[in-house]
Motif scaffolding. Structure first.
Motif, PDB file in Angstrom:
ATOM      1  N   ASP A  28       0.747  -1.388   0.008  1.00 19.99           N
ATOM      2  CA  ASP A  28       0.088  -0.065  -0.050  1.00 19.99           C
ATOM      3  C   ASP A  28       0.827   1.319  -0.040  1.00 19.99           C
ATOM      4  O   ASP A  28       0.275   2.261  -0.182  1.00 19.99           O
ATOM      5  CB  ASP A  28      -0.625  -0.031   1.098  1.00 19.99           C
ATOM      6  CG  ASP A  28      -0.438  -0.307   2.460  1.00 19.99           C
ATOM      7  OD1 ASP A  28       0.964   0.101   2.547  1.00 19.99           O
ATOM      8  OD2 ASP A  28      -0.658  -0.446   3.556  1.00 19.99           O
ATOM      9  N   THR A  29       2.505   1.301   0.151  1.00 16.56           N
ATOM     10  CA  THR A  29       3.201   2.101  -0.182  1.00 16.56           C
ATOM     11  C   THR A  29       3.706   2.456  -1.336  1.00 16.56           C
ATOM     12  O   THR A  29       4.452   3.457  -1.553  1.00 16.56           O
ATOM     13  CB  THR A  29       4.224   2.099   1.092  1.00 16.56           C
ATOM     14  OG1 THR A  29       5.009   0.955   0.912  1.00 16.56           O
ATOM     15  CG2 THR A  29       3.642   1.989   2.532  1.00 16.56           C
ATOM     16  N   ARG A  57      -5.420  -3.077  -1.503  1.00 19.61           N
ATOM     17  CA  ARG A  57      -4.653  -2.131  -0.785  1.00 19.61           C
ATOM     18  C   ARG A  57      -4.272  -0.744  -1.493  1.00 19.61           C
ATOM     19  O   ARG A  57      -3.941   0.239  -0.946  1.00 19.61           O
ATOM     20  CB  ARG A  57      -3.214  -2.770  -0.288  1.00 19.61           C
ATOM     21  CG  ARG A  57      -3.353  -3.950   0.592  1.00 19.61           C
ATOM     22  CD  ARG A  57      -2.063  -4.164   1.279  1.00 19.61           C
ATOM     23  NE  ARG A  57      -1.395  -4.941   0.476  1.00 19.61           N
ATOM     24  CZ  ARG A  57      -1.192  -6.175  -0.051  1.00 19.61           C
ATOM     25  NH1 ARG A  57      -2.048  -6.966   0.795  1.00 19.61           N
ATOM     26  NH2 ARG A  57      -0.371  -6.759  -0.890  1.00 19.61           N
ATOM     27  N   LEU A  58      -4.829  -1.003  -2.747  1.00 22.39           N
ATOM     28  CA  LEU A  58      -4.703   0.342  -3.524  1.00 22.39           C
ATOM     29  C   LEU A  58      -6.045   0.852  -4.194  1.00 22.39           C
ATOM     30  O   LEU A  58      -6.757   0.163  -4.693  1.00 22.39           O
ATOM     31  CB  LEU A  58      -3.615  -0.091  -4.793  1.00 22.39           C
ATOM     32  CG  LEU A  58      -2.331  -0.400  -4.428  1.00 22.39           C
ATOM     33  CD1 LEU A  58      -1.366  -0.704  -5.390  1.00 22.39           C
ATOM     34  CD2 LEU A  58      -1.449   0.742  -3.629  1.00 22.39           C
ATOM     35  N   PRO A  59      -6.141   2.096  -4.336  1.00 24.58           N
ATOM     36  CA  PRO A  59      -7.411   2.637  -4.896  1.00 24.58           C
ATOM     37  C   PRO A  59      -7.488   2.301  -6.578  1.00 24.58           C
ATOM     38  O   PRO A  59      -6.445   2.587  -7.002  1.00 24.58           O
ATOM     39  CB  PRO A  59      -7.547   4.036  -4.717  1.00 24.58           C
ATOM     40  CG  PRO A  59      -6.064   4.403  -4.254  1.00 24.58           C
ATOM     41  CD  PRO A  59      -5.535   3.066  -3.813  1.00 24.58           C
ATOM     42  N   VAL A  60      -8.581   2.014  -6.963  1.00 26.31           N
ATOM     43  CA  VAL A  60      -8.745   1.859  -8.522  1.00 26.31           C
ATOM     44  C   VAL A  60      -9.522   2.648  -9.006  1.00 26.31           C
ATOM     45  O   VAL A  60     -10.757   2.748  -8.419  1.00 26.31           O
ATOM     46  CB  VAL A  60      -9.131  -0.081  -8.554  1.00 26.31           C
ATOM     47  CG1 VAL A  60      -9.274  -0.134 -10.141  1.00 26.31           C
ATOM     48  CG2 VAL A  60      -8.145  -0.864  -8.090  1.00 26.31           C
ATOM     49  N   HIS A  73      -2.068   4.773  -6.976  1.00 26.98           N
ATOM     50  CA  HIS A  73      -3.440   4.499  -7.532  1.00 26.98           C
ATOM     51  C   HIS A  73      -3.274   3.524  -8.919  1.00 26.98           C
ATOM     52  O   HIS A  73      -2.298   3.863  -9.548  1.00 26.98           O
ATOM     53  CB  HIS A  73      -4.076   5.757  -7.904  1.00 26.98           C
ATOM     54  CG  HIS A  73      -4.469   6.499  -6.978  1.00 26.98           C
ATOM     55  ND1 HIS A  73      -5.773   6.895  -6.289  1.00 26.98           N
ATOM     56  CD2 HIS A  73      -3.740   7.259  -5.614  1.00 26.98           C
ATOM     57  CE1 HIS A  73      -5.855   7.609  -5.325  1.00 26.98           C
ATOM     58  NE2 HIS A  73      -4.403   7.715  -4.740  1.00 26.98           N
ATOM     59  N   ILE A  74      -4.530   2.901  -9.164  1.00 26.66           N
ATOM     60  CA  ILE A  74      -4.482   1.939 -10.188  1.00 26.66           C
ATOM     61  C   ILE A  74      -5.790   2.793 -11.292  1.00 26.66           C
ATOM     62  O   ILE A  74      -6.781   2.960 -10.823  1.00 26.66           O
ATOM     63  CB  ILE A  74      -4.743   0.649  -9.929  1.00 26.66           C
ATOM     64  CG1 ILE A  74      -3.910  -0.073  -8.881  1.00 26.66           C
ATOM     65  CG2 ILE A  74      -5.024  -0.223 -11.132  1.00 26.66           C
ATOM     66  CD1 ILE A  74      -4.340  -1.190  -8.351  1.00 26.66           C
TER      67      ILE A  74
END
Length: 337
Positions: A28-29, A57-60, A73-74
């Protein structure tokens, strides 16, 4: 100097599972933005949910025109638009299809290479045909890093093998290790900025929807005796392209493999039509020969009989060719996106 903080990922058939594994392994980092193009049907709705679940863990985000780019971000390519990167933001392009697809992988990779140069990491996953190979070559030419899923563990190995043929020094990594490798590469400093070849910028502009004409096309391609499978216009061969590629004056782009695949349906249909027409011609001339015999015109009858035999030979040749088209073939493409 910046780190490698732009990751572009492309794939098609069989790419969803490795993509989920990659995104699930990222921390997430992560100090990089991720952009994904998969060949998806024009009305597909399931990819966002699939990727969001994998990358917990990562925004899409589905890509939006003008959307600001943020690390960690994805961003997902959306149906019927090319995903194009500009400095700090996303642009959605309505330029012509490339390799029968929109979004296509090559425009994403080229735009990333042109805008961010050595900061880019390009990743090619499982897929059919060879979309993405030219884009990955552009990433390397502009100083970026090329990663390719190991063809041995890809469901469809054509796309990875084509990418490795285009980029000989690309890193070959099993799907379950790509996420870890990316996490390490993101922490490295990018190399020096390299000049961007002008043809890369031109092809990015075409994907964005900029006007193309014969004058623009002649800057990086030469006309050949081939027609565009999509619009019928004259194709031009892109100079020095890896892999071999073509564009028409409308802007439709094809690798040689994609063009051959696109032509198959037209070739098969043309042979079936020819079979029907020549078969009917043989039947008509044979009946004319019978009539000539019945009316005592033997010389005319012999001429018609010879022609009917000739047409039957043509019919048999065409029938064998049509039957050959039903034989199993290696590879295959996907429906036009």
């Amino acid at each position: 100097m910046s780190n490698r903080d732009i990751i572009v990922i492309g794939g098609s058939s069989g790419a969803t599972a490795p993509l989920k594994a990659i995104l699930g392994a990222l921390p997430d980092t992560l100090a990089a933005a991720i952009f994904v193009v998969l060949h998806i049907p024009a009305r597909s709705l399931g990819l966002l949910a699939t990727v969001s679940a994998a990358a917990a863990r990562l925004p899409v985000h589905p890509a939006e025109d003008g959307l600001a780019i943020a690390p960690g971000h994805i961003y997902l390519g959306v149906p019927d638009h090319h995903l194009i990167l500009e400095d700090g933001r996303i642009r959605l392009g309505r330029g012509p299809r490339e390799n029968m697809a929109r979004p296509s992988i090559d425009p994403l990779f080229r735009s990333a290479a042109a805008t961010y140069g050595p900061r880019v990491i390009g990743v090619i996953l499982s897929g059919l045909l060879n979309d993405g190979a030219a884009g990955l070559d552009a990433v390397r030419r502009c100083g970026g890093v090329a990663l390719v899923q190991d063809p041995a563990d890809a469901i469809a190995d054509e796309m990875p093998r084509s990418a490795l043929a285009a980029v000989a020094d690309g890193l070959t990594v099993p799907a379950d290790r790509i996420g870890d490798v990316l996490a390490d590469l993101v922490q490295e400093q990018a190399g020096p900025r390299l000049p961007v070849p002008p043809e890369i910028r031109l092809e990015v502009d075409i994907a964005a929807g900029e006007r193309i004409d014969s004058g623009v096309l002649r800057r990086f391609a030469d006309p050949v005796a081939l027609s565009c499978p999509h619009c019928g216009g004259v194709l031009s061969e892109v100079r020095g392209a890896r892999p071999l590629r073509f564009r028409c004056q409308v802007g439709h782009a094809y690798t040689a493999e994609a063009a051959a695949k696109a032509q198959e349906g037209a070739v098969d249909e043309a042979m079936r039509v020819a079979l029907r027409i020549v078969g009917e011609r043989a039947e008509l001339v044979a009946r004319m020969a019978v009539e000539a015999r019945e009316t005592g015109r033997n010389a005319v009858a012999e001429m018609y009989e010879a022609r009917a035999a000739e047409y039957r030979d043509y019919t048999e040749t065409l029938r064998r060719a049509v039957l050959d088209t039903f034989e199993p073939r290696g590879g295959g493409g996907e429906p036009e996106a």
